[in-house]
Design a protein around this motif. Structure first.
Motif, PDB file in Angstrom:
ATOM      1  N   ASN A 169      26.016 -69.128  16.574  1.00  0.00           N
ATOM      2  CA  ASN A 169      27.110 -68.275  16.086  1.00  0.00           C
ATOM      3  C   ASN A 169      26.529 -67.332  15.034  1.00  0.00           C
ATOM      4  O   ASN A 169      26.863 -67.397  13.858  1.00  0.00           O
TER       5      ASN A 169
ATOM      6  N   PRO B  93      25.839 -64.542  12.584  1.00  0.00           N
ATOM      7  CA  PRO B  93      26.597 -63.500  11.897  1.00  0.00           C
ATOM      8  C   PRO B  93      26.035 -62.104  12.146  1.00  0.00           C
ATOM      9  O   PRO B  93      26.785 -61.118  12.129  1.00  0.00           O
ATOM     10  N   CYS B  94      24.722 -62.001  12.386  1.00  0.00           N
ATOM     11  CA  CYS B  94      24.137 -60.687  12.636  1.00  0.00           C
ATOM     12  C   CYS B  94      24.623 -60.100  13.957  1.00  0.00           C
ATOM     13  O   CYS B  94      24.817 -58.882  14.080  1.00  0.00           O
ATOM     14  N   ILE B  95      24.845 -60.968  14.949  1.00  0.00           N
ATOM     15  CA  ILE B  95      25.387 -60.484  16.223  1.00  0.00           C
ATOM     16  C   ILE B  95      26.825 -60.009  16.038  1.00  0.00           C
ATOM     17  O   ILE B  95      27.231 -58.970  16.570  1.00  0.00           O
ATOM     18  N   GLU B  96      27.583 -60.770  15.251  1.00  0.00           N
ATOM     19  CA  GLU B  96      28.966 -60.380  14.981  1.00  0.00           C
ATOM     20  C   GLU B  96      29.023 -59.052  14.242  1.00  0.00           C
ATOM     21  O   GLU B  96      29.916 -58.231  14.484  1.00  0.00           O
ATOM     22  N   ALA B  97      28.056 -58.828  13.340  1.00  0.00           N
ATOM     23  CA  ALA B  97      28.050 -57.600  12.539  1.00  0.00           C
ATOM     24  C   ALA B  97      27.613 -56.383  13.348  1.00  0.00           C
ATOM     25  O   ALA B  97      28.047 -55.258  13.058  1.00  0.00           O
TER      26      ALA B  97
ATOM     27  N   PRO C  25      27.058 -56.167  17.313  1.00  0.00           N
ATOM     28  CA  PRO C  25      26.881 -56.657  18.692  1.00  0.00           C
ATOM     29  C   PRO C  25      26.199 -55.650  19.609  1.00  0.00           C
ATOM     30  O   PRO C  25      25.657 -56.039  20.651  1.00  0.00           O
TER      31      PRO C  25
ATOM     32  N   TYR D  66      21.296 -59.311  19.928  1.00  0.00           N
ATOM     33  CA  TYR D  66      21.722 -60.103  21.081  1.00  0.00           C
ATOM     34  C   TYR D  66      20.980 -61.438  21.115  1.00  0.00           C
ATOM     35  O   TYR D  66      19.905 -61.601  20.534  1.00  0.00           O
ATOM     36  N   LYS D  67      21.580 -62.392  21.788  1.00  0.00           N
ATOM     37  CA  LYS D  67      20.957 -63.691  22.016  1.00  0.00           C
ATOM     38  C   LYS D  67      20.475 -63.761  23.458  1.00  0.00           C
ATOM     39  O   LYS D  67      21.250 -63.547  24.391  1.00  0.00           O
TER      40      LYS D  67
ATOM     41  N   ALA E   3      23.958 -59.007   6.544  1.00  0.00           N
ATOM     42  CA  ALA E   3      24.798 -59.790   7.456  1.00  0.00           C
ATOM     43  C   ALA E   3      24.265 -61.209   7.632  1.00  0.00           C
ATOM     44  O   ALA E   3      25.010 -62.103   8.026  1.00  0.00           O
ATOM     45  N   CYS E   4      22.984 -61.427   7.325  1.00  0.00           N
ATOM     46  CA  CYS E   4      22.396 -62.749   7.520  1.00  0.00           C
ATOM     47  C   CYS E   4      22.569 -63.586   6.254  1.00  0.00           C
ATOM     48  O   CYS E   4      21.996 -63.263   5.209  1.00  0.00           O
TER      49      CYS E   4
ATOM     50  N   THR F  81      27.510 -71.402  11.457  1.00  0.00           N
ATOM     51  CA  THR F  81      26.470 -70.580  12.084  1.00  0.00           C
ATOM     52  C   THR F  81      25.755 -71.291  13.236  1.00  0.00           C
ATOM     53  O   THR F  81      25.169 -70.634  14.089  1.00  0.00           O
TER      54      THR F  81
END
Length: 267
Positions: free
Chosen positions: A72, A74-78, A80, A84-85, A107-108, A173
């Motif tokens: 989860n 937070p950097c992806i949420e900030a 997208p 990416y994962k 964001a991290c 996270t």
């Protein structure tokens, strides 16, 4: 999915992993995963060092820290559109799509993202995705001389992951870097006979925590005793030896403590 396991009980603080990270990424372009890491200012893998205790009983704690490749993240949420994962679990900051997004650094919550001023991009550990694509280990893992750093499939490391302390996890996270055998705190001291001006070997030492759990040891050939891997809290210390009057002391443990000398009076 891939995951990292870090056995802190095996880490000797050689800094080999931190150097390996620099060796692999400084002046090396591994697109599409990363642009070169700067010579200074960035630590995509950073060794944290803490000194415990007081002279002469001092120990060093080491903990290698890298991007946690959170499930989860937070950097992806900030961002997208820029982070990416991968299917194998590695989290990648796209160097082109993340360009000029300096806010991504904040964001991290683990502080694992750095800003490259020259290239105007946020950067971090990629898990050496370019090596993983070739079936190789991340360079930090491959360079670890003690086997403290491990990387592989989650199911293959399941027994170790089950031992994870989650001590450094930030709630929500779901990090994919798991730490085992954290250093914790220690209590140490020395027991001696002031009448003979000699240490006392084999004295019985008990440490009891607030829940009533008892730890026991005996003094060594130097009259020393150690209790390691402790949590902060209130403890009762008791020392006894045949032919001597015992001692009892309450300890408020907030950091590792060399409690000093304990002279035992003869009965």
């Amino acid at each position: 999915m891939k995951t990292f396991v870090v056995d802190l009980g095996k880490c000797n603080g050689c800094y080999g992993c931190q150097i390996a990270c620099k060796d692999e990424t400084v002046e090396n372009d591994w697109m599409p995963y990363s642009k070169p890491q700067p010579n200074t200012g960035h630590f995509w893998l950073k060794m944290h060092e803490k000194i415990h205790g007081q002279v002469p009983k001092v120990l060093a704690e080491y903990r290698p820290a890298l991007c946690n490749h959170c499930d989860n993240a937070p950097c992806i949420e900030a961002a997208p559109e820029a982070v990416y994962k991968r299917a194998d679990g590695l989290v990648i900051v796209d160097p082109e799509k993340a360009k000029d997004n300096k806010a991504l650094v904040d964001a991290c919550p683990y502080g694992a993202i750095y800003w490259n001023e020259e290239l105007s991009i946020p950067q971090k550990c990629t898990g050496c995705a370019h090596l993983v694509d070739e079936g190789k280990l991340p360079h930090c893992v491959d360079a670890c001389a003690t086997g403290a750093l491990m990387f592989g499939e989650e199911e293959d490391l399941a027994d170790l992951i089950a031992q994870s302390t989650h001590r450094w996890d930030i709630e929500g996270t779901a990090p994919r870097v798991h730490y085992l055998n954290p250093f914790g705190l220690f209590v140490s001291g020395e027991v001696w006979d002031p009448a003979a001006d000699l240490i006392i070997e084999g004295a019985a030492v008990r440490l009891t925590d607030e829940a009533g759990e008892v730890l026991e040891t005996v003094t060594d050939g130097f009259g020393d005793f150690w209790f390691k891997h402790l949590d902060a809290g209130t403890y009762t210390l008791e020392i006894a030896s045949t032919g001597f009057k015992g001692v009892r002391r309450t300890i408020e443990l907030t950091d590792s403590l060399n409690i000093g000398d304990f002279p035992l009076d003869r009965e």
